[in-house]
Design a protein around this motif. Structure first.
Motif, PDB file in Angstrom:
ATOM      1  N   ARG A  51       0.921  -1.119  -0.020  1.00 44.62           N
ATOM      2  CA  ARG A  51       0.008   0.171   0.033  1.00 44.62           C
ATOM      3  C   ARG A  51       0.740   1.255   0.094  1.00 44.62           C
ATOM      4  O   ARG A  51       0.449   2.250  -0.688  1.00 44.62           O
ATOM      5  CB  ARG A  51      -0.945  -0.106   1.371  1.00 44.62           C
ATOM      6  CG  ARG A  51      -1.862  -0.852   1.137  1.00 44.62           C
ATOM      7  CD  ARG A  51      -3.152  -0.620   2.045  1.00 44.62           C
ATOM      8  NE  ARG A  51      -2.935  -0.356   3.327  1.00 44.62           N
ATOM      9  CZ  ARG A  51      -2.941  -1.284   4.342  1.00 44.62           C
ATOM     10  NH1 ARG A  51      -3.638  -2.497   4.130  1.00 44.62           N
ATOM     11  NH2 ARG A  51      -2.674  -1.004   5.670  1.00 44.62           N
ATOM     12  N   SER A  74       4.432   7.664  -8.575  1.00 43.55           N
ATOM     13  CA  SER A  74       3.524   8.582  -9.545  1.00 43.55           C
ATOM     14  C   SER A  74       4.252   8.393 -10.887  1.00 43.55           C
ATOM     15  O   SER A  74       5.509   8.254 -11.017  1.00 43.55           O
ATOM     16  CB  SER A  74       3.680   9.931  -8.883  1.00 43.55           C
ATOM     17  OG  SER A  74       4.647  10.324  -8.906  1.00 43.55           O
ATOM     18  N   ASP A 114      -3.215   4.712  -5.655  1.00 42.41           N
ATOM     19  CA  ASP A 114      -3.410   4.582  -4.187  1.00 42.41           C
ATOM     20  C   ASP A 114      -3.762   3.137  -4.019  1.00 42.41           C
ATOM     21  O   ASP A 114      -4.549   2.651  -5.209  1.00 42.41           O
ATOM     22  CB  ASP A 114      -4.444   5.446  -3.956  1.00 42.41           C
ATOM     23  CG  ASP A 114      -4.028   6.602  -2.658  1.00 42.41           C
ATOM     24  OD1 ASP A 114      -4.666   7.476  -2.982  1.00 42.41           O
ATOM     25  OD2 ASP A 114      -3.319   5.858  -1.979  1.00 42.41           O
ATOM     26  N   SER A 115      -3.540   2.260  -3.075  1.00 39.64           N
ATOM     27  CA  SER A 115      -4.008   1.218  -3.010  1.00 39.64           C
ATOM     28  C   SER A 115      -4.651   0.876  -1.686  1.00 39.64           C
ATOM     29  O   SER A 115      -4.151   1.481  -0.613  1.00 39.64           O
ATOM     30  CB  SER A 115      -2.885   0.181  -2.851  1.00 39.64           C
ATOM     31  OG  SER A 115      -3.332  -1.203  -2.611  1.00 39.64           O
ATOM     32  N   HIS A 152      -5.285   8.158  -9.805  1.00 36.35           N
ATOM     33  CA  HIS A 152      -5.827   9.626  -9.921  1.00 36.35           C
ATOM     34  C   HIS A 152      -5.302  10.368 -11.195  1.00 36.35           C
ATOM     35  O   HIS A 152      -4.235  10.181 -11.714  1.00 36.35           O
ATOM     36  CB  HIS A 152      -5.292  10.477  -8.724  1.00 36.35           C
ATOM     37  CG  HIS A 152      -5.610   9.829  -7.265  1.00 36.35           C
ATOM     38  ND1 HIS A 152      -6.860   9.582  -6.961  1.00 36.35           N
ATOM     39  CD2 HIS A 152      -4.768   9.288  -6.439  1.00 36.35           C
ATOM     40  CE1 HIS A 152      -6.667   8.995  -5.661  1.00 36.35           C
ATOM     41  NE2 HIS A 152      -5.412   8.689  -5.627  1.00 36.35           N
ATOM     42  N   THR A 163       1.163   4.044  -3.075  1.00 39.61           N
ATOM     43  CA  THR A 163       1.017   5.395  -3.023  1.00 39.61           C
ATOM     44  C   THR A 163       1.913   6.237  -3.000  1.00 39.61           C
ATOM     45  O   THR A 163       1.793   7.451  -3.839  1.00 39.61           O
ATOM     46  CB  THR A 163       0.321   5.572  -1.407  1.00 39.61           C
ATOM     47  OG1 THR A 163      -0.621   4.706  -1.148  1.00 39.61           O
ATOM     48  CG2 THR A 163      -0.159   7.174  -1.104  1.00 39.61           C
TER      49      THR A 163
END
Lengths: 409, 376
Positions: free
Chosen positions: A277, A284, A291-292, A377, A281
């Motif tokens: 996680r 990028s 996001d996990s 995102h 996150t």
């Protein structure tokens, strides 16, 4: 909504890009596929594994869609085969020299030193193999027609791993999360999608808690053996014990050790989930973020079911093998021929079972849950990415990883 | 007469298009015909793929649409959901399956090479390595063999000590009269073998009934074997057998063979799916077979040595009969033959009994008693 006509058929307006990642693969088709692959691999004495791996990857990749577009695997089996042959050439001396040394010199110090050297060489080569395998995988993965990539040097990566491994050893394991973060940083920051580079930004300190729980279990397991022995010995001196009581104490000590190991596995899986996680996150791609929300319990249950299924299958094969040899040898089980056959008849299916269950049960389950809990995102920003025409892509790959048997998938 | 040209087939479908340049998927319309694939979007014609450059990326199935690519531009892709499209493509696009065909060609060639490689390896392992191992073993210099033998002897004694649960240093009993008896036997057999350096026999206080030949003309004899032997002539037969192993460099050859075979097989197989188990089983069978031949050769040479030393080989046959009786419960069915490292004891007994002649005692009764008591 405007639409234009082409020869009579109408084209709808493009829908907005969406964030979710879908994994549409079901277990049963994978089960049959992996069974077939296992069979063919045995029959061809291992040659088929390159074709099998390719088929599996094509299947898995094809069923991962991001914003409606699937991944595509463009690797060719021949590339894997050539990579394997190339790796063997390098590995022959690594494996041959200790064997030959054992023959020409009987001095155990020299033989020992050569074996230690061989271990170190292989230890160093493992991250090299992993790096190159990852590069091969990335450059053979397309999404929306654009390939991923990886630059950087396998040897720099291996040096990094070596340095950090020493640190982990020196700190008795406490530095482990930071090592994992350092490795991941190198890999991610040298990964590309088209002409865009990935970035990695995390605070490894967030993993300390989860890791220390797991580390404590290892320490517990390691200490419990000599500690238990010392305690029992001290006890036996202070209080004269009869045979049964000693057996009970030994049994308790063994249970404690096993309990520590079992606890370690639970805590380690929880640690790896949290790490996943955090790493996700922190990754990028330009303005695109990830996001996990991967939950620990389903992953734990998945692994436990996997081990359970494995034990069950291996147990069944073992029972069949013993029963079969009973029948063949009229109850005399301990002859050399019978024992060898039992071991072979139990081991072979065990490794097939491991392969099939690993792929069809574990990998499918893990990938599904990872995709379901992944959010992206600003995916629209990815549309600015352009293919990198100057990208370095290896012509064949993964040979070292295949020969050293690391990173099997 | 008017010529009729076949109507050219074409179709128009909706598709999703990647141009391979930017990470964007666009909804487009495609026209597929004998001239190729034409891609049209909102702003007009986007792309054209000539017919012979179009390749199949993925067949349409329950889990996904038809996917096409082109050799002109890497990464350019079309995904067509309409089921009729695949049939049309197969009919009008000649090189659609060219990539698949190429892959199959390559696969066939690899299979051919693979079969050849396996055959070559099989040949090397079953024929070449054993032959070479014998040569190599004979060529290894005397002192290397001696040093290796010293180490191996240490290992064997250590292992036997572990089995008995005693420290290794307490295992030896080669002193006193028993030692003299052994030295005498050793010299007699070495003279018969016509070698300058006599064989060194070490007696170890272990229950196990066995004798080991170790590189460098060393023999390790267990107390169990001394007690099991009915007569000094029978014991001489066992020792002659071990001396024969040493003369033929069998222990050394086995070491070379094991190292090279397992290394070669292990490397090639790369531990796929239980390949290790296959290699282990195959290896055991090969070794067992080869050992049986070596044992037979040693038996024949042993008989020759005994004759030259003036010892009757007959009593050794009795010893093997005793072995056979003991092992009766141990020998399994037909399959055991392939894994047994020795020929059946009954056959060996017959071999030695048939060679029975008159001879002198291997040891005077006094030394024989001393030998049997050497480990007390």
């Amino acid at each position: 909504m405007t639409s234009i006509a082409i020869d009579g058929a109408a084209i709808p307006e493009r829908p907005e890009p969406q964030g979710p990642v879908w994994f549409t693969l079901r277990r049963w088709p994978v089960l049959w596929l992996s069974l077939r692959i296992a069979l063919l691999t045995i029959v061809t004495l291992g040659f088929y594994r390159f074709w099998g791996k390719t088929r599996l990857r094509q299947t898995f990749w094809r069923h991962v869609s991001i914003a409606g577009d699937p991944l595509e695997y463009t690797g060719r089996p021949v590339e894997l085969l050539l990579g394997f042959l190339a790796a063997i050439v390098i590995l022959i001396p690594v494996f041959a020299i200790p064997s030959v040394t054992g023959l020409i010199t009987a001095d155990p110090r020299i033989v020992g030193a050569v074996n230690v050297l061989q271990f170190l060489v292989i230890f160093y080569l493992v991250p090299v193999a992993l790096f190159r395998a990852r590069r091969y995988l990335l450059t053979r993965t397309l999404w929306r027609g654009i390939a991923f990539g990886q630059d950087g040097s396998a040897f720099r990566y291996a040096n990094l791993v070596l340095r950090w491994s020493l640190l982990v050893a020196v700190t008795l394991g406490v530095a482990y999360p930071r090592m994992r973060a350092a490795r991941q940083r190198y890999l991610v920051e040298h990964s590309w999608y088209g002409g865009a580079r990935f970035a990695f930004n995390i605070d490894a300190g967030k993993l300390t808690g989860a890791w220390l729980a797991a580390l404590g279990c290892i320490w517990g397991a390691v200490i419990s053996i000599p500690l238990g022995r010392a305690l029992i010995a001290a006890f036996a001196v202070a209080v004269p014990l009869e045979g049964k009581a000693v057996l009970v104490l030994v049994g308790v000590a063994v249970l404690v050790t096993l309990g520590c190991w079992a606890a370690f596995w639970v805590f380690y899986i929880r640690y790896r989930v949290r790490e996943f996680r955090l790493f996700t996150t922190g990754t990028s791609l330009g303005a695109v973020g990830f996001d996990s929300a991967l939950p620990a319990r389903p992953v734990l249950l998945l692994y436990m079911a996997f081990f359970g299924l494995l034990l069950l299958t291996v147990g069944i094969f073992f029972a069949i093998a013993v029963a079969g040899s009973f029948a063949m040898y009229d109850g005399r089980v301990l002859t050399p021929g019978a024992t060898t056959l039992i071991m072979a008849a139990a081991l072979l299916p065990a490794s097939w079972a491991y392969f099939v269950l690993n792929v069809a049960w574990l990998r499918v389950g893990l990938l599904r849950i990872a995709c379901q809990t992944l959010t992206i995102h600003n995916l629209a920003a990815v549309e600015g990415v352009i293919r990198d025409s100057g990208a370095q892509a290896p012509r064949y790959g993964e040979g070292m990883a295949d020969a050293l048997d690391v990173g099997a998938f | 007469m008017r010529s009729m040209s076949a109507p050219s087939e074409a179709g128009v479908f909706r598709a999703r298009y990647n141009d391979g340049q930017a990470a964007r998927t666009v909804d487009v319309g495609v026209r597929i015909g004998p001239e190729g694939v034409t891609v049209t979007g909102h702003d007009g014609r986007l792309d054209h793929w000539p017919a012979d450059t179009v390749r199949l990326i993925e067949k349409p199935s329950a889990t996904g649409p038809l996917r096409l690519g082109t050799t002109e531009r890497a990464g350019a892709r079309l995904a067509i959901a309409d089921e009729a499209a695949f049939g049309l493509c197969s009919r009008v696009l000649p090189q659609l399956h060219a990539a698949e065909r190429q892959d199959r060609r390559v696969a066939r060639r690899v299979m051919a090479w693979g079969v050849a490689a396996v055959a070559a390896v099989a040949l090397i392992v079953t024929v070449l390595i054993p032959r070479l191992a014998d040569q190599v073993a004979a060529m290894i210099p005397e002192e290397t063999e001696q040093r290796l033998g010293a180490e191996v002897a240490k290992q064997v004694v250590w292992l036997l000590a572990k089995l008995e649960g005693r420290p290794a240093s307490s295992m030896g009993c080669s002193g006193g009269e028993g030692g003299i008896a052994l030295a005498q036997l050793g010299r007699r057999l070495s003279d018969a073998a016509d070698v300058d350096r006599p064989v060194a026999i070490r007696l170890i206080d272990a229950d196990l009934v066995n004798a080991f030949a170790v590189p460098g003309r060393r023999i390790i004899l267990t107390r169990g074997m001394v007690e099991f032997a009915p007569s000094p002539e029978a014991l001489a037969g066992v020792l002659a057998h071990e001396v024969a192993h040493g003369l033929h460099h069998h222990p050394m050859a086995m070491a070379v063979r094991t190292a090279s075979t397992s290394f070669l097989l292990g490397l090639l197989v790369g531990d796929f799916l239980g390949g290790g188990a296959v290699v282990a089983v195959g290896h055991q069978m090969l070794e067992a077979g080869y050992n049986r031949d070596a044992e037979h050769e040693a038996d024949l040479t042993a008989i020759e040595l005994l004759r030259r030393a003036g010892i009757d080989p007959g009593p050794t046959g009795d010893l093997f009969d005793a072995f056979a009786a003991r092992a009766g419960e141990m020998e399994g069915g037909a399959l055991d033959r392939y894994f047994a490292s020795h020929p059946p004891s009954a056959a060996r007994a017959a071999l030695f009994r048939d060679a029975a002649t008159a001879g002198t005692p291997a040891l005077p009764p006094r030394l024989w008693d001393a030998l049997r008591r050497a480990c007390d």
